[in-house]
Design a protein around this motif. Structure first.
Motif, PDB file in Angstrom:
ATOM      1  N   SER A   1       8.347  -3.112   0.904  1.00 50.91           N
ATOM      2  CA  SER A   1       6.915  -3.066   0.440  1.00 50.91           C
ATOM      3  C   SER A   1       6.486  -3.227  -0.730  1.00 50.91           C
ATOM      4  CB  SER A   1       6.331  -1.501   0.701  1.00 50.91           C
ATOM      5  OG  SER A   1       6.370  -1.295   1.700  1.00 50.91           O
ATOM      6  N   ASP A   2       5.688  -4.165  -1.047  1.00 51.80           N
ATOM      7  CA  ASP A   2       4.952  -4.826  -1.903  1.00 51.80           C
ATOM      8  C   ASP A   2       4.884  -3.830  -3.381  1.00 51.80           C
ATOM      9  OD1 ASP A   2       5.759  -7.075  -1.386  1.00 51.80           O
ATOM     10  OD2 ASP A   2       4.217  -7.488  -0.609  1.00 51.80           O
ATOM     11  N   PHE A   3       4.550  -4.401  -4.658  1.00 47.87           N
ATOM     12  CA  PHE A   3       4.545  -3.012  -5.410  1.00 47.87           C
ATOM     13  C   PHE A   3       3.003  -3.688  -5.903  1.00 47.87           C
ATOM     14  CE2 PHE A   3       3.996  -2.607 -10.231  1.00 47.87           C
ATOM     15  CZ  PHE A   3       3.620  -0.574 -10.354  1.00 47.87           C
ATOM     16  N   VAL A   4       2.167  -2.013  -6.070  1.00 42.74           N
ATOM     17  CA  VAL A   4       0.732  -2.110  -6.284  1.00 42.74           C
ATOM     18  C   VAL A   4       0.776  -1.249  -8.114  1.00 42.74           C
ATOM     19  CG1 VAL A   4      -1.395  -1.377  -5.803  1.00 42.74           C
ATOM     20  CG2 VAL A   4       0.780  -2.175  -4.328  1.00 42.74           C
ATOM     21  N   PRO A   5       0.574  -2.333  -7.883  1.00 44.12           N
ATOM     22  CA  PRO A   5       0.200  -1.834  -9.494  1.00 44.12           C
ATOM     23  C   PRO A   5      -0.658  -0.735 -10.046  1.00 44.12           C
ATOM     24  CG  PRO A   5       0.435  -4.129 -10.494  1.00 44.12           C
ATOM     25  CD  PRO A   5       0.754  -3.112  -8.483  1.00 44.12           C
ATOM     26  N   GLY A   6      -0.623   0.309 -11.384  1.00 42.94           N
ATOM     27  CA  GLY A   6      -1.306   1.096 -11.124  1.00 42.94           C
ATOM     28  C   GLY A   6      -2.164   2.429  -9.645  1.00 42.94           C
ATOM     29  N   ARG A   7      -1.108   1.886  -8.562  1.00 40.42           N
ATOM     30  CA  ARG A   7      -1.904   3.065  -7.513  1.00 40.42           C
ATOM     31  C   ARG A   7      -2.247   3.839  -7.744  1.00 40.42           C
ATOM     32  NH1 ARG A   7       2.855   5.102  -4.979  1.00 40.42           N
ATOM     33  NH2 ARG A   7       4.644   4.363  -5.862  1.00 40.42           N
ATOM     34  N   GLN A   8      -2.257   5.114  -7.147  1.00 36.36           N
ATOM     35  CA  GLN A   8      -2.557   6.689  -6.941  1.00 36.36           C
ATOM     36  C   GLN A   8      -1.730   7.373  -5.346  1.00 36.36           C
ATOM     37  OE1 GLN A   8      -3.129   7.975  -9.831  1.00 36.36           O
ATOM     38  NE2 GLN A   8      -3.462   5.961 -11.218  1.00 36.36           N
ATOM     39  N   LEU A   9      -2.135   8.413  -6.017  1.00 37.56           N
ATOM     40  CA  LEU A   9      -1.535   9.404  -4.734  1.00 37.56           C
ATOM     41  C   LEU A   9      -2.500   8.686  -3.117  1.00 37.56           C
ATOM     42  CD1 LEU A   9       0.019  12.236  -5.782  1.00 37.56           C
ATOM     43  CD2 LEU A   9       1.161  10.794  -5.422  1.00 37.56           C
ATOM     44  N   LEU A  10      -3.761   9.089  -3.868  1.00 36.31           N
ATOM     45  CA  LEU A  10      -4.595   9.204  -2.433  1.00 36.31           C
ATOM     46  C   LEU A  10      -4.854   7.554  -1.866  1.00 36.31           C
ATOM     47  CD1 LEU A  10      -7.314  11.586  -3.873  1.00 36.31           C
ATOM     48  CD2 LEU A  10      -5.827  11.973  -1.915  1.00 36.31           C
ATOM     49  N   GLU A  11      -3.719   7.282  -2.764  1.00 40.38           N
ATOM     50  CA  GLU A  11      -3.935   6.134  -2.306  1.00 40.38           C
ATOM     51  C   GLU A  11      -3.991   5.352  -0.827  1.00 40.38           C
ATOM     52  OE1 GLU A  11      -4.078   1.835  -4.734  1.00 40.38           O
ATOM     53  OE2 GLU A  11      -4.624   3.125  -6.441  1.00 40.38           O
ATOM     54  N   TRP A  12      -1.774   6.139  -1.197  1.00 42.86           N
ATOM     55  CA  TRP A  12      -1.286   5.875   0.511  1.00 42.86           C
ATOM     56  C   TRP A  12      -2.305   6.317   1.613  1.00 42.86           C
ATOM     57  CZ3 TRP A  12       2.876   4.268   1.790  1.00 42.86           C
ATOM     58  CH2 TRP A  12       3.841   4.096   2.600  1.00 42.86           C
ATOM     59  N   PRO A  13      -2.614   7.360   1.577  1.00 45.48           N
ATOM     60  CA  PRO A  13      -3.018   7.480   3.004  1.00 45.48           C
ATOM     61  C   PRO A  13      -3.717   6.545   3.559  1.00 45.48           C
ATOM     62  CG  PRO A  13      -4.009   9.627   2.060  1.00 45.48           C
ATOM     63  CD  PRO A  13      -2.787   8.509   0.814  1.00 45.48           C
ATOM     64  N   ASP A  14      -4.590   5.370   2.884  1.00 46.55           N
ATOM     65  CA  ASP A  14      -5.358   4.108   3.535  1.00 46.55           C
ATOM     66  C   ASP A  14      -4.454   3.070   3.791  1.00 46.55           C
ATOM     67  OD1 ASP A  14      -7.296   5.228   2.327  1.00 46.55           O
ATOM     68  OD2 ASP A  14      -7.167   4.281   0.484  1.00 46.55           O
ATOM     69  N   ASP A  15      -2.843   3.598   3.309  1.00 46.68           N
ATOM     70  CA  ASP A  15      -2.148   2.721   3.774  1.00 46.68           C
ATOM     71  C   ASP A  15      -1.363   3.217   4.728  1.00 46.68           C
ATOM     72  OD1 ASP A  15      -2.476   1.005   1.774  1.00 46.68           O
ATOM     73  OD2 ASP A  15      -0.626   1.323   0.644  1.00 46.68           O
ATOM     74  N   VAL A  16      -1.796   4.438   4.960  1.00 48.32           N
ATOM     75  CA  VAL A  16      -0.672   5.099   6.641  1.00 48.32           C
ATOM     76  C   VAL A  16      -1.850   4.645   7.688  1.00 48.32           C
ATOM     77  CG1 VAL A  16       0.231   7.013   7.821  1.00 48.32           C
ATOM     78  CG2 VAL A  16       0.026   7.138   5.501  1.00 48.32           C
ATOM     79  N   GLN A  17      -3.179   5.629   7.208  1.00 50.95           N
ATOM     80  CA  GLN A  17      -3.895   5.005   7.989  1.00 50.95           C
ATOM     81  C   GLN A  17      -4.502   3.324   8.499  1.00 50.95           C
ATOM     82  OE1 GLN A  17      -8.168   7.195   8.553  1.00 50.95           O
ATOM     83  NE2 GLN A  17      -8.456   7.016   6.296  1.00 50.95           N
ATOM     84  N   GLU A  18      -3.688   2.519   8.038  1.00 47.28           N
ATOM     85  CA  GLU A  18      -3.986   1.279   8.296  1.00 47.28           C
ATOM     86  C   GLU A  18      -2.644   1.321   9.436  1.00 47.28           C
ATOM     87  OE1 GLU A  18      -4.533  -3.974   6.765  1.00 47.28           O
ATOM     88  OE2 GLU A  18      -5.015  -1.786   4.954  1.00 47.28           O
ATOM     89  N   CYS A  19      -1.641   1.151   9.135  1.00 51.71           N
ATOM     90  CA  CYS A  19      -0.618   1.068   9.534  1.00 51.71           C
ATOM     91  C   CYS A  19      -0.449   2.074  11.025  1.00 51.71           C
ATOM     92  CB  CYS A  19       1.022   1.571   9.068  1.00 51.71           C
ATOM     93  SG  CYS A  19       2.366   1.912   9.450  1.00 51.71           S
ATOM     94  N   ALA A  20      -1.301   3.053  11.249  1.00 53.44           N
ATOM     95  CA  ALA A  20      -1.859   4.280  12.396  1.00 53.44           C
ATOM     96  C   ALA A  20      -2.683   3.277  13.196  1.00 53.44           C
ATOM     97  CB  ALA A  20      -2.163   5.075  12.478  1.00 53.44           C
ATOM     98  N   GLY A  21      -2.973   2.069  12.328  1.00 49.37           N
ATOM     99  CA  GLY A  21      -3.979   1.042  13.123  1.00 49.37           C
ATOM    100  C   GLY A  21      -3.079   0.087  14.679  1.00 49.37           C
ATOM    101  N   ILE A  22      -2.586  -0.405  12.972  1.00 51.22           N
ATOM    102  CA  ILE A  22      -1.850  -1.587  13.644  1.00 51.22           C
ATOM    103  C   ILE A  22      -0.785  -1.202  14.529  1.00 51.22           C
ATOM    104  CG2 ILE A  22       0.132  -2.942  13.897  1.00 51.22           C
ATOM    105  CD1 ILE A  22      -1.131  -3.048  10.274  1.00 51.22           C
ATOM    106  N   LEU A  23      -0.572  -0.209  15.099  1.00 49.72           N
ATOM    107  CA  LEU A  23       0.653   0.769  15.432  1.00 49.72           C
ATOM    108  C   LEU A  23      -0.315   0.774  16.874  1.00 49.72           C
ATOM    109  CD1 LEU A  23       3.316   2.127  13.991  1.00 49.72           C
ATOM    110  CD2 LEU A  23       3.535   0.134  15.057  1.00 49.72           C
ATOM    111  N   GLY A  24      -1.842   1.186  17.158  1.00 51.21           N
ATOM    112  CA  GLY A  24      -2.474   1.682  17.973  1.00 51.21           C
ATOM    113  C   GLY A  24      -2.536   3.370  17.745  1.00 51.21           C
ATOM    114  N   LEU A  25      -2.407   4.200  16.755  1.00 45.96           N
ATOM    115  CA  LEU A  25      -2.358   4.988  16.230  1.00 45.96           C
ATOM    116  C   LEU A  25      -3.235   6.248  16.456  1.00 45.96           C
ATOM    117  CD1 LEU A  25       1.156   5.801  15.656  1.00 45.96           C
ATOM    118  CD2 LEU A  25       0.554   5.923  17.551  1.00 45.96           C
ATOM    119  N   ASP A  26      -4.292   7.031  16.379  1.00 41.46           N
ATOM    120  CA  ASP A  26      -5.096   7.878  16.807  1.00 41.46           C
ATOM    121  C   ASP A  26      -5.394   8.936  15.866  1.00 41.46           C
ATOM    122  OD1 ASP A  26      -8.004   8.626  16.548  1.00 41.46           O
ATOM    123  OD2 ASP A  26      -8.148   9.228  17.960  1.00 41.46           O
TER     124      ASP A  26
END
Length: 296
Positions: free
Chosen positions: A66-91
């Motif tokens: 996974s690519d590094f994200v400078p300055g990221r915060q904990l609450l940015e991770w749920p956005d990545d998880v949601q996007e990954c779930a969307g790619i996988l077709g998961l609700d």
């Protein structure tokens, strides 16, 4: 089923992913420890067998693939998880956060409760910006988190000159250090050569593209989080070994006392490494109680 792959997110970043278990099973996102990577999840294969679980392990930004994200915060991770779930077709899905993955499971519980069926935190790190929790850790860990909080420049220099090289080239030294303080059940796990090799490989992978992700996590753990535990509104299961010498049981007790809706499983004689090995079946059975045949 096992797949090592990368997804490209909307902003162009790569996200590393590995999957295990049943292809059409109940989706469970696995958030790895610190420092570790998606490869850690392979240890869970025996425990999800027959439980109709699709285990989806992601590398956090700057780890593994996974690519590094400078300055990221904990609450940015749920956005990545949601996007990954969307790619996988998961609700709907479940999340399990182990050790350093615990704060990220709690971030999901806070930010995307409507997407979650079950949240489990296994020997999870807590909000170490509370000095009392840091003081309960063995002094080298206490010192590391304190430096990350108050002298990050010094800590970053140590990571670039010493610690990062140990993680990449001699991760067995780190496991040996943790084994010194651990209970007998931890020592037994780390004497198992197959399990030890998985942990070593997962640790090396964490800094395969540099130390930025690992060091950034250290700083995030040590500073004030960008959400409050008391504001989590979904039930959270806390699993913790009472003899954990890496993340003391007091950390789990503190979090379970603040999160409004919790179920606790505090296991005598278990440590930081042994808990998920000796109780992996129980942890995943809580997520998927019905033992259905895998759809492979």
């Amino acid at each position: 089923m096992e797949q090592n792959n990368t997804f490209f997110l909307r902003d162009g970043r790569r996200l590393g992913i590995t999957q295990y278990g049943a292809k059409a099973g109940i989706p469970v996102f696995y958030f790895h420890g610190y420092p570790s990577s998606r490869l850690e999840a392979s240890l869970m294969e025996p425990y999800i067998s027959g439980l109709n679980i699709r285990l989806i392990a992601l590398d956090r930004p700057g780890y593994g693939l996974s690519d590094f994200v400078p300055g990221r915060q904990l609450l940015e991770w749920p956005d990545d998880v949601q996007e990954c779930a969307g790619i996988l077709g998961l609700d709907q899905f479940n999340v399990v956060g182990v050790s350093g993955g615990g704060p990220y499971a709690l971030a999901c519980a806070y930010k995307i409760p409507e997407r979650l069926n079950k949240v489990s935190v296994v020997c999870g790190l807590g909000p170490l910006y509370t000095g009392e929790l840091r003081k309960m850790m063995h002094w080298p860990l206490h010192l590391s988190f304190s430096l990350a909080a108050f002298s990050p420049t010094i800590m970053e220099r140590l990571y670039r000159t010493v610690i990062g090289k140990v993680i990449r080239d001699r991760p067995e030294l780190m496991l040996h250090y943790l084994n010194i303080f651990g209970p007998e059940n931890d020592k037994k796990v780390l004497r198992d050569e197959e399990k030890k090799q998985v942990l070593l490989q997962a640790t090396r992978e964490s800094v395969g593209c540099g130390i930025e992700g690992v060091f950034h996590d250290l700083c995030l753990y040590s500073r004030y989080w960008d959400f409050e535990l008391k504001d989590i509104r979904v039930p959270v299961s806390f699993w913790h070994g009472e003899k954990d010498a890496t993340v003391p049981i007091a950390v789990a007790r503190y979090q379970a006392g603040v999160v409004p809706r919790t179920e606790t499983h505090f296991i005598p004689d278990e440590g930081h490494f042994s808990l998920i090995i000796n109780y992996g079946r129980e942890i995943f059975s809580e997520i998927c109680p019905a033992r259905l045949s895998e759809n492979t």
